[in-house]
Design an enzyme around this catalytic site. Structure first.
Site, PDB file in Angstrom:
ATOM      1  CB  SER A 134      -0.474  -0.280   1.410  1.00 24.03           C
ATOM      2  OG  SER A 134      -1.435   1.103   1.685  1.00 24.03           O
ATOM      3  CE1 TYR A 147      -3.980  -2.780   5.140  1.00 22.31           C
ATOM      4  CE2 TYR A 147      -3.756  -0.117   4.754  1.00 22.31           C
ATOM      5  CZ  TYR A 147      -3.975  -1.724   4.530  1.00 22.31           C
ATOM      6  OH  TYR A 147      -4.103  -1.695   3.064  1.00 22.31           O
TER       7      TYR A 147
HETATM    8  P1  NAP Z   1     -10.992  -6.211  -0.970  1.00 26.60           P
HETATM    9  O1  NAP Z   1     -11.862  -6.761  -2.166  1.00 26.60           O
HETATM   10  O2  NAP Z   1     -12.056  -6.671   0.655  1.00 26.60           O
HETATM   11  O3  NAP Z   1     -10.275  -7.836  -1.341  1.00 26.60           O
HETATM   12  C1  NAP Z   1      -9.429  -7.659   0.307  1.00 26.60           C
HETATM   13  C2  NAP Z   1      -9.585  -9.786  -0.430  1.00 26.60           C
HETATM   14  O4  NAP Z   1      -8.479 -10.612   0.904  1.00 26.60           O
HETATM   15  C3  NAP Z   1     -10.822 -10.192  -0.051  1.00 26.60           C
HETATM   16  O5  NAP Z   1     -10.989 -10.636  -1.359  1.00 26.60           O
HETATM   17  C4  NAP Z   1     -10.601 -11.301   1.401  1.00 26.60           C
HETATM   18  O6  NAP Z   1     -11.490 -12.433   1.153  1.00 26.60           O
HETATM   19  C5  NAP Z   1      -8.929 -11.551   1.057  1.00 26.60           C
HETATM   20  N1  NAP Z   1      -8.672 -12.031   2.743  1.00 26.60           N
HETATM   21  C6  NAP Z   1      -8.509 -11.910   3.790  1.00 26.60           C
HETATM   22  N2  NAP Z   1      -8.978 -12.541   4.692  1.00 26.60           N
HETATM   23  C7  NAP Z   1      -8.007 -13.775   3.776  1.00 26.60           C
HETATM   24  C8  NAP Z   1      -7.632 -15.372   4.213  1.00 26.60           C
HETATM   25  N3  NAP Z   1      -6.791 -14.950   5.636  1.00 26.60           N
HETATM   26  N4  NAP Z   1      -6.680 -15.392   3.401  1.00 26.60           N
HETATM   27  C9  NAP Z   1      -7.178 -15.017   2.127  1.00 26.60           C
HETATM   28  N5  NAP Z   1      -7.488 -13.781   1.984  1.00 26.60           N
HETATM   29  C10 NAP Z   1      -7.739 -13.425   2.561  1.00 26.60           C
HETATM   30  O7  NAP Z   1      -9.721  -5.131  -0.935  1.00 26.60           O
HETATM   31  P2  NAP Z   1      -8.904  -5.138  -1.634  1.00 26.60           P
HETATM   32  O8  NAP Z   1      -8.788  -3.613  -1.720  1.00 26.60           O
HETATM   33  O9  NAP Z   1      -9.314  -5.155  -3.541  1.00 26.60           O
HETATM   34  O10 NAP Z   1      -7.942  -5.039  -0.754  1.00 26.60           O
HETATM   35  C11 NAP Z   1      -7.126  -6.596  -1.745  1.00 26.60           C
HETATM   36  C12 NAP Z   1      -5.304  -5.753  -1.268  1.00 26.60           C
HETATM   37  O11 NAP Z   1      -5.147  -4.209  -1.254  1.00 26.60           O
HETATM   38  C13 NAP Z   1      -5.395  -5.554   0.476  1.00 26.60           C
HETATM   39  O12 NAP Z   1      -4.170  -6.862   0.319  1.00 26.60           O
HETATM   40  C14 NAP Z   1      -5.355  -4.596   0.358  1.00 26.60           C
HETATM   41  O13 NAP Z   1      -4.528  -3.834   1.896  1.00 26.60           O
HETATM   42  C15 NAP Z   1      -4.444  -3.541   0.054  1.00 26.60           C
HETATM   43  N6  NAP Z   1      -5.066  -2.598  -0.699  1.00 26.60           N
HETATM   44  C16 NAP Z   1      -6.416  -1.788  -1.109  1.00 26.60           C
HETATM   45  C17 NAP Z   1      -6.723  -0.704  -1.127  1.00 26.60           C
HETATM   46  C18 NAP Z   1      -7.526   0.060  -1.451  1.00 26.60           C
HETATM   47  O14 NAP Z   1      -7.869   1.075  -1.044  1.00 26.60           O
HETATM   48  N7  NAP Z   1      -8.560  -0.441  -1.319  1.00 26.60           N
HETATM   49  C19 NAP Z   1      -5.121   0.595  -0.781  1.00 26.60           C
HETATM   50  C20 NAP Z   1      -3.865  -0.510  -0.052  1.00 26.60           C
HETATM   51  C21 NAP Z   1      -3.535  -1.843  -0.189  1.00 26.60           C
HETATM   52  P3  NAP Z   1     -12.913 -12.875   1.580  1.00 26.60           P
HETATM   53  O15 NAP Z   1     -13.944 -12.203  -0.071  1.00 26.60           O
HETATM   54  O16 NAP Z   1     -12.948 -14.253   2.139  1.00 26.60           O
HETATM   55  O17 NAP Z   1     -12.967 -11.836   2.670  1.00 26.60           O
END
Ligand code: NAP
Length: 269
Positions: A134, A147
């Site tokens: 991130s 986080y």
């Molecule tokens: P998201 O749609 O909520 O995706 C998070 C994913 O992680 C979901 O598919 C969730 O699966 C999975 N997950 C959570 N716990 C898990 C576990 N124990 N084992 C396997 N999978 C697990 O949100 P996103 O924004 O796409 O996030 C993806 C990544 O990007 C994350 O690492 C987040 O920190 C990073 N990120 C996001 C942002 C942002 O603004 N959105 C910014 C910077 C970084 P379930 O469906 O089973 O819950």
């Protein structure tokens, strides 16, 4: 050219699902891993996509997903460590299980999944490991201590790992998204606030009143594109900031000292 194979964690939603679609569209084999593949209705119907169960906190499920992927496609060329969740609130008020889970998923899960694919990548003397960190892995905002700690950990892990894996033909990459409107805040964020710790309430309440107004980009697919670029550009580039906010912020901080960065972040809030 042989068809390449990518294993993506957290492919049930957000960046992970977009990345699965993008790699598949570009002719890759995709091991789309997620905690509950039985709920996935789209990806399983696409050619050359293998849906597997992988919970990054469950070692047996990591080993089994890697094994199934190799059995189906012959190997794994690229690992995308995308699964993650966030937490929001005062450190002192964080429930012990959230503290642990934050590191179990975002750090230990990444380490275990990397270790599970390495023997095979080493034997082939090639591979790319892409860790989704991130912009919050290099700049910290208030009330997200856990986080940030995990994303800084992923940055440090990746930066060091490139030295030991580079000579073996395996590249390490970090994708650093800014704020994007995925379902992250709705489905993947543990919010515990300040609880009954009154000392923190003025600052936390002021912060919480503003946090929903933080501009989040709608162009969510940009992150999958950055992941795909990291997988295919063949370069030794380590970091891929993505999104105008991440690029501007990370660029600006290069010229600033810690105090100036702190004042800038405080000024946003
Ligand atoms: P998201 O749609 O909520 O995706 C998070 C994913 O992680 C979901 O598919 C969730 O699966 C999975 N997950 C959570 N716990 C898990 C576990 N124990 N084992 C396997 N999978 C697990 O949100 P996103 O924004 O796409 O996030 C993806 C990544 O990007 C994350 O690492 C987040 O920190 C990073 N990120 C996001 C942002 C942002 O603004 N959105 C910014 C910077 C970084 P379930 O469906 O089973 O819950």
């Amino acid at each position: 050219m042989m068809t390449k194979t990518v294993l993506i964690t957290g492919a049930s939603s957000g960046f992970g699902k977009d990345a699965a679609r993008l790699f598949q569209k570009n002719g890759w084999n995709v091991i789309a891993s997620m905690r509950s593949p039985e709920k996935e209705t789209e990806l399983g119907g696409l050619d050359n996509v293998l849906l597997v169960r992988l919970d990054v906190t469950d070692s047996a499920s990591i080993a089994s997903a890697v094994e199934q992927g190799i059995a189906r496609f012959g190997g794994i060329d690229v690992l995308v460590n995308n699964a993650g969740f966030g937490s929001l609130g005062v450190l002192e008020a964080a429930p012990a299980e959230v503290v642990r889970q934050q590191f179990d998923v975002n750090v230990f899960g990444v380490i275990e999944t990397i270790r599970a694919v390495l023997p095979q990548m080493r034997s082939r003397k090639s591979g790319v490991i892409i860790n989704v960190a991130s912009m919050g892995g290099r700049v910290a905002f208030p009330f997200s201590t856990l986080y940030h700690a995990t994303k800084y950990a992923v940055e440090g892990l990746s930066e060091s790992l490139q030295f030991e894996l580079g000579p073996l033909g395996i590249q390490v990459k970090v994708v650093e998204p800014g704020g994007y409107k995925t379902d992250f805040a709705g489905r993947s964020l543990a919010t515990y606030g300040a609880g009954d710790l009154l000392d923190y309430h003025p600052a936390y309440d002021a912060f919480a009143g503003k946090v929903d107004d933080w501009p989040m980009s709608e162009n969510v697919w940009e992150v999958a594109e950055a992941i795909f670029e990291a997988a295919t550009d063949g370069s030794e580039q380590l970091r891929y900031p993505v999104g105008a906010d991440a690029i501007q912020l990370l660029e600006a901080t290069k010229q600033m000292d810690d105090l100036a960065i702190r004042n800038m972040i405080a000024g946003f809030l």
